[in-house]
Design an enzyme around this catalytic site. Structure first.
Site, mmCIF file in Angstrom:
data_model
loop_
_atom_site.group_PDB
_atom_site.id
_atom_site.type_symbol
_atom_site.label_atom_id
_atom_site.label_comp_id
_atom_site.label_asym_id
_atom_site.label_seq_id
_atom_site.Cartn_x
_atom_site.Cartn_y
_atom_site.Cartn_z
ATOM 1 C CB SER A 57 5.142 -1.018 1.355
ATOM 2 O OG SER A 57 4.219 -0.948 0.295
ATOM 3 C CB THR A 63 -0.877 0.068 1.267
ATOM 4 O OG1 THR A 63 -1.704 -1.063 1.312
ATOM 5 C CG2 THR A 63 -1.729 1.299 1.285
ATOM 6 C CE LYS A 104 -4.109 -0.932 -1.568
ATOM 7 N NZ LYS A 104 -2.730 -0.976 -2.017
ATOM 8 N N GLY A 150 -7.750 7.433 3.920
ATOM 9 C CA GLY A 150 -6.899 6.468 3.235
ATOM 10 C C GLY A 150 -6.277 5.575 4.280
#
Length: 180
Positions: free
Chosen positions: A133, A10, A42, A54
């Site tokens: 990430s 993500t 998301k 988010g």
């Protein structure tokens, strides 16, 4: 895949500029070293479309936290500041919530916050927040674009996510963007 694999993947970026706030997120979800979804959403609107959220982290945990944030928004008549602080306090102190592994970015168009399980409610100095990430890559790209261009918030968010996707193997080019 071994039984110890986890879900990753993500990148969520918030950009505040020129009276606009944009949330952007990529669509990739991976399980271990396998991409299992390309177009995950998301970014969500909550509280009758007045708040953008988010999320990054464990999906079920993130959904649970988004639902709790919406409950807090209803309890405090849409006051995002109060709802964020109350959720963060509950998240930090509640035994079950404490184990949830997720981050939330939230905005009502005026206020922007990152909420974490450690009880943090962070408001940025520069109108930029990122989690996930590829968050550090997207944040670096967004800071460079903010400092060295006159691009609007939406373009900064889109380009920053593209750059993050070129660097982070857990981030793809299927970008969702919403603006408030």
């Amino acid at each position: 895949m071994s039984g110890k694999e986890t879900f990753h993947g993500t990148t969520i970026l918030l950009v505040q500029r020129g009276g606009k706030v944009v949330l952007a997120g990529d669509g990739q979800v991976t399980f271990g070293d396998t991409v299992i979804k390309q177009r995950a959403r998301k970014i969500r609107r909550v509280y009758n479309g007045k708040v953008l959220v988010g999320f990054a982290g464990a999906t079920a945990d993130a959904f649970a936290l988004v639902a709790r944030l919406e409950t807090k928004l209803e309890q405090f008549q849409g006051n995002l500041n109060r709802a964020a602080v109350e959720l963060a306090q509950e998240w930090r102190t509640d035994r079950a919530l404490r184990h949830l592994e997720a981050f939330l970015l939230a905005t009502d168009g005026k206020n922007v916050y990152m909420l974490s399980g450690t009880g943090d409610v962070i408001e940025p100095d520069d109108g930029l927040l990122a989690v996930g990430s590829g968050g550090v890559y997207a944040l670096a790209a967004a800071r460079a674009l903010m400092r060295n261009s006159k691009l609007p918030a939406r373009k900064i968010a889109e380009e920053s996510l593209r750059i993050a996707g070129e660097i982070c193997i857990f981030t793809n080019g299927e970008i969702t963007v919403d603006e408030i």
